[in-house]
Enzyme design. Structure first.
Site, PDB file in Angstrom:
ATOM      1  N   ASP A  14      18.446  56.596  35.821  1.00  0.00           N
ATOM      2  CA  ASP A  14      18.111  56.077  34.489  1.00  0.00           C
ATOM      3  C   ASP A  14      19.341  55.943  33.589  1.00  0.00           C
ATOM      4  O   ASP A  14      19.346  56.429  32.446  1.00  0.00           O
ATOM      5  CB  ASP A  14      17.077  56.983  33.803  1.00  0.00           C
ATOM      6  CG  ASP A  14      15.853  57.239  34.659  1.00  0.00           C
ATOM      7  OD1 ASP A  14      15.495  56.339  35.442  1.00  0.00           O
ATOM      8  OD2 ASP A  14      15.269  58.327  34.566  1.00  0.00           O
ATOM      9  N   GLU A 170       8.430  49.350  31.906  1.00  0.00           N
ATOM     10  CA  GLU A 170       9.032  50.546  31.329  1.00  0.00           C
ATOM     11  C   GLU A 170      10.518  50.311  31.099  1.00  0.00           C
ATOM     12  O   GLU A 170      11.028  49.198  31.286  1.00  0.00           O
ATOM     13  CB  GLU A 170       8.828  51.745  32.267  1.00  0.00           C
ATOM     14  CG  GLU A 170       9.390  51.528  33.662  1.00  0.00           C
ATOM     15  CD  GLU A 170       8.993  52.615  34.640  1.00  0.00           C
ATOM     16  OE1 GLU A 170       8.245  53.535  34.254  1.00  0.00           O
ATOM     17  OE2 GLU A 170       9.435  52.543  35.805  1.00  0.00           O
TER      18      GLU A 170
END
Length: 487
Positions: A14, A170
């Site tokens: 991430d 997302e």
């Protein structure tokens, strides 16, 4: 696209990046490990050095024993605005979204500002020309926020649901580039279907039109050695070029392929055509030569790269009790326990050799390869014997053991990636656990199949961490050595 090399290898998922002058800074998720949110610096986007951890104090991050593995800290966004660094992130096990700031990215970072009005996960920050701050979250929805107080204005508003039929929109990031605002998202789930899509609009809150070439990045349904590509962030270099940092995995072995290092950080160039970003092949430039990591524990504090599940108390993990050693005082009696005293280093290479010298005269301690409480291998010693243990799901067993003489032990594990497949069921690697004898030779006590310490078996979002632990009483570790091996 063809497979590249990670610029930050191992369990560093991430990624979020920002540039200040000629310097780049990048943050990653840390999940159940503390300290939280590793922070890196680079001058070229390829070679990165960890300069700290954002959430490095108990008052910033406190995870209880009921915080499950792959819980904790999710998906930070790192930005620089108005002379200050801002990091917004989600603690899924306590408090939800929070915001911290710093004038120096190496720290100290502020105590967390709670954001009760910001729902969901994967929060992003973007500032409009008039100073308005917009927070966009997975879903994909957006709310106006005052980053100094944490107050929000109005309910969250849905912006764009991504490609019709694609699951899990997302990881949103919002940017102003030229006349448009671009909304970059991940979709398809963080497994093999992962991808990056983009939409644009004239204002930061839309309406947004999707790129006709979506997904602009995905390795789904390819034989590329890098898979699960997604969760990207965009940055412009001083020379005007554009780049994308993203996560990906390197599966090994036969079908279905097992990735064991976790989701790693990769880099790809970006060009612009007709007002849309076009993502090139992942860069082939790796992080450089195979450089070992060695720690003699001579410093008063552990290096930034050491991590522990949920907490690290100086009462149970310290370099001050015995100078030149890491001293661990046991709480939980094994790696099965959520409160195990463990200090680990992320496995960053498919093949590696690890050694550690332990004095177990006053207890039991060892060297472990951990994925979570139910998936780990370890070799441990006490005053009587050394043994290799395996925990795979509900099963726990002593694989091998042998008596030991008095005195410290040099314990080791050799992780060797599978080079030639022996059929569709070949695992990704083999882990040989053993003892280094007084003459320097390594005696393996057991060799274990690495597939059982993989995300495809265990589930979750993390990767392997190799480290030191105490299972009973006190264990002193004189040194730890991690050596990458060519594969």
């Amino acid at each position: 696209m063809s497979g590249g090399h990670p610029v930050i290898p191992g369990f560093h998922p991430d990624p979020s990046v920002c540039r200040v002058g000629d310097d780049y800074y990048l943050a990653c998720s840390s999940f159940e490990y503390v300290p939280g949110v590793p922070l890196f610096h680079s001058r070229d986007l390829v070679h990165w050095t960890q300069i700290g951890n954002v959430l490095d104090r108990p008052e910033q991050l406190s995870l209880s024993d009921d915080a499950a593995s792959s819980g904790g800290i999710y998906a930070p966004t790192l930005r620089h605005h108005d002379g200050r660094f801002w990091l917004i992130v989600t603690n899924v096990n306590g408090g939800g979204n929070l915001l911290v700031t710093a004038t120096d990215p190496a720290g100290p970072w502020s105590d967390p500002l709670p954001l009760p009005g910001v729902p969901g996960i994967d929060p992003d920050l973007a500032w409009d020309d008039d100073g308005t701050c917009w927070c966009t979250v997975a879903g994909i929805s957006q709310v106006r926020i005052d980053p100094y107080t944490g107050e929000t204005s109005g309910p969250p508003r849905r912006l764009w649901s991504g490609t019709p039929g694609a699951k899990a929109p997302e990881a949103p990031h919002l940017y102003r580039v030229g006349d448009y605002w671009y909304l970059l998202i991940a979709e398809g789930g963080t497994e093999r279907g992962h991808g990056v899509s983009v939409a644009r609009g004239r204002t930061p809150n839309g309406p947004f039109e999707p790129c006709p070439a979506n997904p602009v990045l995905s390795h789904r349904s390819t034989d590329d050695p890098v898979q699960n590509t997604g969760h990207a962030d965009l940055v412009q270099a001083p020379d005007g070029s554009w780049w994308l940092v993203l996560l990906g995995v390197r599966p090994g072995g036969g079908t279905p392929g097992w990735h064991v290092l976790g989701r790693e950080t990769f880099l790809a160039p970006v060009t612009w055509e007709d007002g849309w970003p076009v993502v090139g092949a992942l860069t082939a430039a790796g992080p450089g030569p195979l450089v070992p990591f060695h720690d003699d524990f001579d410093d008063a504090a552990l290096a930034h790269c050491w991590i522990s599940p949920r907490r690290r108390s100086p009462l149970h993990c310290t370099t001050k009790e015995r100078p030149g050693s890491l001293t661990l005082h046991a709480l939980g009696d094994s790696l099965d326990a959520p409160d195990v005293v463990f200090a680990g280093y992320r496995q960053q290479h498919p093949s590696c050799r690890v050694r550690a010298r332990v004095d177990p005269a006053h207890g039991c301690g060892g060297l472990a390869v951990r994925l979570d409480e139910q998936h780990h291998y370890e070799i441990e010693g006490d005053a009587d014997e050394v043994r290799v243990l395996a925990r795979i799901g509900p099963l726990r067993t002593v694989v091998a053991s042998r008596p030991v003489a008095d005195g410290p032990l040099v314990l080791g594990v050799d992780v060797i990636a599978t080079k030639e497949l022996r059929g569709a069921r070949s695992g990704p690697d083999t882990l040989a656990f053993g003892v280094e004898e007084s003459d320097g030779t390594f005696t393996a006590l057991a060799s274990l199949d690495g597939r059982y310490l993989s995300t495809e078996v265990a589930g979750g979002f993390t990767g392997r961490v190799i480290g030191l632990y105490a299972a009973d009483g006190t264990a002193h570790f004189d040194w730890f050595h991690y050596e990458p091996l060519a594969h």
